[in-house]
Design a protein around this motif. Structure first.
Motif, PDB file in Angstrom:
ATOM      1  N   THR A   1       0.832  -1.196   0.000  1.00  0.00           N
ATOM      2  CA  THR A   1       0.000   0.000   0.000  1.00  0.00           C
ATOM      3  C   THR A   1       0.868   1.248   0.000  1.00  0.00           C
ATOM      4  OG1 THR A   1      -1.747  -1.141   1.194  1.00  0.00           O
ATOM      5  CG2 THR A   1      -1.806   1.259   1.218  1.00  0.00           C
ATOM      6  N   CYS A   2       1.924   1.224   0.820  1.00  0.00           N
ATOM      7  CA  CYS A   2       2.832   2.378   0.890  1.00  0.00           C
ATOM      8  C   CYS A   2       3.518   2.618  -0.440  1.00  0.00           C
ATOM      9  CB  CYS A   2       3.883   2.150   1.979  1.00  0.00           C
ATOM     10  SG  CYS A   2       3.234   2.195   3.645  1.00  0.00           S
ATOM     11  N   ALA A   3       3.942   1.533  -1.099  1.00  0.00           N
ATOM     12  CA  ALA A   3       4.618   1.676  -2.383  1.00  0.00           C
ATOM     13  C   ALA A   3       3.685   2.289  -3.419  1.00  0.00           C
ATOM     14  CB  ALA A   3       5.110   0.314  -2.863  1.00  0.00           C
TER      15      ALA A   3
ATOM     16  N   GLN B   1       9.152   2.416   9.869  1.00  0.00           N
ATOM     17  CA  GLN B   1       9.905   2.992   8.754  1.00  0.00           C
ATOM     18  C   GLN B   1       8.995   3.323   7.576  1.00  0.00           C
ATOM     19  OE1 GLN B   1      12.838  -0.043   8.078  1.00  0.00           O
ATOM     20  NE2 GLN B   1      13.921   0.388   9.986  1.00  0.00           N
ATOM     21  N   GLU B   2       8.066   2.423   7.268  1.00  0.00           N
ATOM     22  CA  GLU B   2       7.189   2.670   6.133  1.00  0.00           C
ATOM     23  C   GLU B   2       6.193   3.789   6.420  1.00  0.00           C
ATOM     24  OE1 GLU B   2       7.456   1.564   3.188  1.00  0.00           O
ATOM     25  OE2 GLU B   2       9.002   0.072   3.550  1.00  0.00           O
ATOM     26  N   LEU B   3       5.696   3.843   7.647  1.00  0.00           N
ATOM     27  CA  LEU B   3       4.781   4.910   8.011  1.00  0.00           C
ATOM     28  C   LEU B   3       5.479   6.264   7.942  1.00  0.00           C
ATOM     29  CD1 LEU B   3       1.921   5.511   8.922  1.00  0.00           C
ATOM     30  CD2 LEU B   3       2.658   5.221  11.297  1.00  0.00           C
ATOM     31  N   THR B   4       6.749   6.295   8.361  1.00  0.00           N
ATOM     32  CA  THR B   4       7.539   7.522   8.249  1.00  0.00           C
ATOM     33  C   THR B   4       7.689   7.935   6.790  1.00  0.00           C
ATOM     34  OG1 THR B   4       8.794   7.069  10.282  1.00  0.00           O
ATOM     35  CG2 THR B   4       9.802   8.565   8.689  1.00  0.00           C
TER      36      THR B   4
ATOM     37  N   PRO C   1      -8.051  -3.758  10.133  1.00  0.00           N
ATOM     38  CA  PRO C   1      -9.357  -4.209  10.642  1.00  0.00           C
ATOM     39  C   PRO C   1      -9.607  -3.785  12.084  1.00  0.00           C
ATOM     40  CG  PRO C   1      -8.272  -5.967   9.422  1.00  0.00           C
ATOM     41  CD  PRO C   1      -7.267  -4.856   9.552  1.00  0.00           C
ATOM     42  N   GLU C   2      -8.551  -3.871  12.923  1.00  0.00           N
ATOM     43  CA  GLU C   2      -8.723  -3.482  14.322  1.00  0.00           C
ATOM     44  C   GLU C   2      -9.093  -2.010  14.450  1.00  0.00           C
ATOM     45  OE1 GLU C   2      -6.037  -4.844  13.012  1.00  0.00           O
ATOM     46  OE2 GLU C   2      -5.198  -6.437  14.271  1.00  0.00           O
TER      47      GLU C   2
ATOM     48  N   ALA D   1      -3.165   9.233   1.322  1.00  0.00           N
ATOM     49  CA  ALA D   1      -2.534   7.916   1.396  1.00  0.00           C
ATOM     50  C   ALA D   1      -2.288   7.515   2.842  1.00  0.00           C
ATOM     51  CB  ALA D   1      -1.211   7.921   0.625  1.00  0.00           C
ATOM     52  N   LEU D   2      -1.845   8.461   3.653  1.00  0.00           N
ATOM     53  CA  LEU D   2      -1.580   8.157   5.056  1.00  0.00           C
ATOM     54  C   LEU D   2      -2.861   7.771   5.777  1.00  0.00           C
ATOM     55  CD1 LEU D   2       0.642   8.119   7.224  1.00  0.00           C
ATOM     56  CD2 LEU D   2       0.050  10.480   7.758  1.00  0.00           C
ATOM     57  N   PHE D   3      -3.943   8.480   5.501  1.00  0.00           N
ATOM     58  CA  PHE D   3      -5.223   8.171   6.122  1.00  0.00           C
ATOM     59  C   PHE D   3      -5.689   6.776   5.734  1.00  0.00           C
ATOM     60  CE2 PHE D   3      -9.893   8.165   5.993  1.00  0.00           C
ATOM     61  CZ  PHE D   3     -10.177   8.492   7.312  1.00  0.00           C
ATOM     62  N   GLU D   4      -5.550   6.437   4.452  1.00  0.00           N
ATOM     63  CA  GLU D   4      -5.999   5.126   3.988  1.00  0.00           C
ATOM     64  C   GLU D   4      -5.196   4.007   4.643  1.00  0.00           C
ATOM     65  OE1 GLU D   4      -8.667   4.350   2.308  1.00  0.00           O
ATOM     66  OE2 GLU D   4      -9.162   6.481   2.292  1.00  0.00           O
ATOM     67  N   VAL D   5      -3.893   4.230   4.808  1.00  0.00           N
ATOM     68  CA  VAL D   5      -3.068   3.223   5.471  1.00  0.00           C
ATOM     69  C   VAL D   5      -3.533   3.026   6.913  1.00  0.00           C
ATOM     70  CG1 VAL D   5      -0.755   2.744   6.364  1.00  0.00           C
ATOM     71  CG2 VAL D   5      -1.041   3.558   4.021  1.00  0.00           C
TER      72      VAL D   5
END
Length: 292
Positions: free
Chosen positions: A14-16, A207-210, A229-230, A220-224
């Motif tokens: 998703t990040c990519a 690292q990926e969130l950063t 599910p939690e 994109a950040l919001f979607e991630v």
């Protein structure tokens, strides 16, 4: 945000994908100008991350200039108030005392204890009465895998204190410390266990969130964030309801003083994010893009 090893591959993919879409995103900025609706001077909305490696901390002239054009700083919590911070510390403790042995088996408990002994220098004998959210925050800081973790809130607070700014907040210590009380304790402890049980997955997640954050793509950040599910189960509690409650204090503050509002990036985008909620109130909310 929580993630197990099983979902890490999906997250990375998703990040990519998000990174490829940054140039075309309408939400590609950390900084937003709020004007109109009878405001005498504009205010600014900035999306933060509460923890980031010092080596990844990013600041530029447009952000500094926006901050300089304001007279007050608004955070999620007034970190300049000693009484608020003391109250938060008090409320971080589970009133019933140590509790993890009720929700973890003996092997899990021993592993969590060893984790904090190794990384913090204190085990559950000293930390075990802290509420799960406090233990999670400590564990997540460990997964950063860098020499020093800093925060944008801390940076802006330091600038505000040296510049004689007014500091206000959208929430109280009481609210923040009790935010998770409506989530079953077993679920909260499970989230803590996932962090401790798979440190490598946590490090990759951090690292990926950063990386997504530094791309400045708020969509994109919001979607991630909301893809977990939690998280979906508690999105109303953790994000939407809070965003709705923030509109009134923000509106009151920006009509009193030009204000720099710095809140977590997860609160910026989305149908009930601060961008859309402020626009619904009649404000013009425009991105201030990073210069290439």
């Amino acid at each position: 945000m929580k993630m197990t090893g099983k979902t890490l591959k999906t997250f990375v993919n998703t990040c990519a994908t998000a990174a490829l879409l940054v140039a075309g995103s309408a939400q590609a900025s950390l900084l937003w100008k709020v004007s109109g609706n009878d405001l005498e001077q504009p205010s600014y909305l900035f999306g933060t991350v509460h923890m980031i490696c010092q080596s990844d901390f990013y600041m530029d002239e447009r952000i500094e200039q926006a901050f300089a054009n304001t007279q007050s700083l608004m955070l999620e919590l007034d970190m300049s108030s000693e009484s608020e911070m003391m109250r938060l510390q008090q409320l971080m403790v589970n009133p019933s005392g140590p509790y993890l042995d009720e929700y973890l088996d003996d092997d899990q408990y021993a592993q969590v204890d060893a984790f904090f002994q190794q990384h913090v220098g204190a085990g559950l004998q000293f930390l075990g009465a802290l509420k799960p959210f406090a233990l999670q925050a400590t564990a997540m800081a460990v997964t950063a895998s860098c020499d020093e973790v800093v925060s944008y809130e801390g940076y802006f607070l330091e600038q505000a204190m040296t510049g004689d700014y007014t500091v206000t907040a959208v929430e109280s210590a009481e609210f923040q410390a009790t935010l998770f009380d409506d989530i079953p304790m077993q679920q909260q402890v499970n989230w803590l266990w996932e962090i401790v049980d798979d440190v490598e997955a946590g490090q990759a997640l951090f690292q990926e969130l950063t990386s997504v954050y530094l791309s400045e793509d708020m969509d994109a950040l919001f979607e991630v964030i909301v893809s977990e599910p939690e998280f979906q189960e508690y999105q109303g509690l953790i994000l939407d309801d809070r965003n709705l409650a923030w509109v009134e204090p923000i509106r009151a503050q920006i009509h009193q003083q030009p204000t720099f509002i710095a809140v977590g990036s997860g609160h910026i985008a989305g149908e009930l994010g601060m961008l859309e909620l402020l626009r619904a109130e009649g404000y013009t909310v425009e991105p201030i893009a990073r210069a290439d």
